[in-house]
Design a protein around this motif. Structure first.
Motif, mmCIF file in Angstrom:
data_model
loop_
_atom_site.group_PDB
_atom_site.id
_atom_site.type_symbol
_atom_site.label_atom_id
_atom_site.label_comp_id
_atom_site.label_asym_id
_atom_site.label_seq_id
_atom_site.Cartn_x
_atom_site.Cartn_y
_atom_site.Cartn_z
ATOM 1 N N TRP A 79 0.880 -1.209 -0.070
ATOM 2 C CA TRP A 79 0.387 -0.010 0.065
ATOM 3 C C TRP A 79 0.804 1.340 0.443
ATOM 4 C CZ3 TRP A 79 -4.040 2.887 -1.057
ATOM 5 C CH2 TRP A 79 -4.036 3.941 0.168
ATOM 6 N N ARG A 80 1.841 1.509 1.081
ATOM 7 C CA ARG A 80 2.928 2.727 0.596
ATOM 8 C C ARG A 80 3.069 2.750 0.052
ATOM 9 N NH1 ARG A 80 8.114 2.816 4.983
ATOM 10 N NH2 ARG A 80 8.681 1.453 3.209
ATOM 11 N N GLU A 81 3.680 1.829 -1.146
ATOM 12 C CA GLU A 81 4.772 1.726 -2.610
ATOM 13 C C GLU A 81 3.383 2.096 -3.555
ATOM 14 O OE1 GLU A 81 5.866 -1.383 -6.056
ATOM 15 O OE2 GLU A 81 5.749 -1.981 -4.084
ATOM 16 N N ILE A 82 2.161 1.746 -3.433
ATOM 17 C CA ILE A 82 1.373 2.239 -4.314
ATOM 18 C C ILE A 82 -0.044 2.684 -4.593
ATOM 19 C CG2 ILE A 82 1.966 -0.228 -5.191
ATOM 20 C CD1 ILE A 82 -1.187 -0.689 -4.458
ATOM 21 N N ARG A 83 0.687 3.295 -3.146
ATOM 22 C CA ARG A 83 -0.642 4.570 -2.536
ATOM 23 C C ARG A 83 -1.058 5.900 -3.670
ATOM 24 N NH1 ARG A 83 3.282 6.170 0.874
ATOM 25 N NH2 ARG A 83 3.030 8.144 1.633
ATOM 26 N N ASN A 84 -0.447 6.178 -3.977
ATOM 27 C CA ASN A 84 -0.561 7.641 -4.575
ATOM 28 C C ASN A 84 -0.618 7.672 -6.218
ATOM 29 O OD1 ASN A 84 -0.264 9.261 -2.150
ATOM 30 N ND2 ASN A 84 1.981 8.920 -1.967
ATOM 31 N N SER A 85 -0.697 6.063 -6.658
ATOM 32 C CA SER A 85 -0.869 6.018 -8.401
ATOM 33 C C SER A 85 -2.073 5.823 -8.100
ATOM 34 C CB SER A 85 -0.035 4.460 -8.665
ATOM 35 O OG SER A 85 1.054 4.329 -8.010
ATOM 36 N N TYR A 86 -3.118 5.998 -7.751
ATOM 37 C CA TYR A 86 -4.752 6.631 -7.854
ATOM 38 C C TYR A 86 -5.670 7.092 -7.724
ATOM 39 C CZ TYR A 86 -3.309 1.230 -8.241
ATOM 40 O OH TYR A 86 -2.724 0.495 -8.288
ATOM 41 N N PRO A 106 -1.498 7.892 4.170
ATOM 42 C CA PRO A 106 -3.029 8.347 3.637
ATOM 43 C C PRO A 106 -2.351 8.617 2.121
ATOM 44 C CG PRO A 106 -2.121 9.568 6.135
ATOM 45 C CD PRO A 106 -0.784 8.992 5.410
ATOM 46 N N PRO A 107 -3.099 8.571 1.527
ATOM 47 C CA PRO A 107 -2.945 8.638 0.169
ATOM 48 C C PRO A 107 -3.455 10.229 -0.370
ATOM 49 C CG PRO A 107 -5.313 7.854 0.385
ATOM 50 C CD PRO A 107 -5.004 7.725 1.355
ATOM 51 N N LYS A 108 -3.062 10.643 -1.709
ATOM 52 C CA LYS A 108 -3.466 11.828 -2.225
ATOM 53 C C LYS A 108 -4.652 12.063 -2.481
ATOM 54 C CE LYS A 108 1.956 13.102 -3.503
ATOM 55 N NZ LYS A 108 2.889 13.811 -4.140
ATOM 56 N N GLY A 109 -5.529 10.891 -2.748
ATOM 57 C CA GLY A 109 -6.425 10.746 -3.680
ATOM 58 C C GLY A 109 -7.736 10.437 -3.220
ATOM 59 N N LYS A 110 -8.716 10.526 -3.538
ATOM 60 C CA LYS A 110 -9.890 10.570 -2.714
ATOM 61 C C LYS A 110 -10.543 9.280 -2.212
ATOM 62 C CE LYS A 110 -11.433 14.356 -4.376
ATOM 63 N NZ LYS A 110 -11.669 16.177 -3.963
#
Length: 369
Positions: A79-86, A106-110
């Motif tokens: 999750w930490r690796e991919i979280r900001n790809s979405y 926490p991610p950047k996405g909604k």
């Protein structure tokens, strides 16, 4: 727009939530303008068949369980690796591990939450988990509920009514294999009987003991077929034996997916005798409705079961924990079977198709831009 479906498990690990996540992912993958991937835990980890999908499935192996919740350190790292790809993180709940992952990174996405059910049984887990649950609810953009009843009655969701969107579960039974030989075999085996069919895991909240009790009140030309297995199988077998119902109540055990359509088509009425709000929706009702089968189900407080089965339209709704009411409901439904069968199919076609569910989800994503 790129979407991540964050589910506890994913098929071939089967369950109601997993099937919804699968149907949404498949639907998005086939639509234009949307990309989707899936993140989940899995008892065995990566699966070879995942390569056939037109999207990535990140399966992280479980190393332990706590309060019946699977734990996986590798899922946190993935999750930490991919979280900001979405652009959108669609989280299927309850899933404490997913919420912990989002809290830590926490991610950047909604964030869109799919609220399938409150945490009902695991009181100890909820005691520790409540602060994280509050955090994810406040952080989310929208909260999807599967019925308006559940959204309105859930104590947990009361402060977040402005975020709630009702998108009912939809199913596609056209993909179920049709086995006409088995269908005819079932009809022939019980050719002089009215067939009552029920299906589900044999656990406390399904209320199958009340359906067995109800069989005592049914005329002799009725037979009750109960599909499924679970921890209560032995006690239910004993109940059938003690009440001398072995000719009237048949515990079928686990039914292969390839055989399900045959049982739905062969039965005269489908009964869901659940007794607890852990039964938040009752997807099996939708499957039965798609085959034009009338329903008998229960009026469980804070559950969407009775919203799916509209009383006196698609079938009969009775109070839970009442075997005589179940029996009377079954008899009443079959006295007006044609009317309820048409009502069940009409409500399914207008409310509960997979295509409608997926389109409503895509529309929600589009509104987040």
């Amino acid at each position: 727009m790129k979407v991540l479906q964050f589910s506890k498990f994913y098929p071939p690990v089967h369950g109601g939530i997993e099937q919804v996540a699968f149907d949404i992912s498949e639907g998005i993958a086939k639509s234009n303008g949307q990309q989707v991937d899936v993140l989940c835990v899995d008892p065995v980890g990566k699966r070879k068949d995942d390569e056939k999908h037109h999207y990535s499935i990140f399966r992280e192996k479980i190393f332990a369980q706590l309060f019946s919740t699977p734990l996986s350190i590798s899922l946190i790292f993935k999750w930490r690796e991919i979280r900001n790809s979405y652009d959108v993180i669609h989280v299927h709940l309850p899933n404490p591990l997913a919420v912990l992952a989002l809290f830590l990174f926490p991610p950047k996405g909604k964030i869109v939450l799919h609220w399938h059910s409150d945490i009902v049984k695991q009181k100890k887990l909820l005691m520790f988990f409540s602060p994280l649950q509050k955090w994810i609810l406040e952080r989310s953009s929208h909260i999807i509920v599967t019925s308006p009843i559940y959204g309105q009655s859930s104590a947990t969701l009361q402060p977040y009514q402005n975020k709630i969107v009702c998108i009912p579960i939809g199913v596609d039974t056209h993909i179920m294999p049709l086995n006409e030989d088995l269908e005819q075999k079932i009809r022939s085996q019980y050719h002089d009987k009215k067939i009552v069919f029920s299906l589900g895991r044999l656990v406390y909240y399904k209320g199958m003991e009340y359906l067995i009790e109800a069989a005592k009140e049914l005329p002799d030309d009725y037979v009750v077929l109960i599909g499924g297995t679970g921890p209560l199988i032995d006690s239910l077998k004993q109940k059938v034996s003690e009440n001398k119902l072995s000719e009237k109540v048949i515990l079928l055990g686990s039914i292969n997916y390839s055989d399900l359509a045959s049982y739905y088509k062969a039965c005269d009425v489908f009964c869901l005798p659940s007794i607890h709000e852990s039964e938040a929706f009752g997807v099996v009702q939708l499957e039965a409705m798609s085959f034009s089968k009338p329903l008998v189900s229960t009026n469980i407080p804070r559950s969407g079961v009775a919203w799916v089965n509209q009383h006196n339209e698609t079938g009969i709704v009775v109070e839970p924990n009442d075997a005589k009411a179940l029996a009377n409901g079954i008899i009443s439904v079959l006295n007006k079977s044609d009317v309820y069968s048409k009502g069940a199919k009409a409500r399914f076609d207008t409310m509960f198709t997979k295509e409608l569910m997926v389109q409503n989800i895509i529309n929600l994503y589009s509104s987040l831009k």
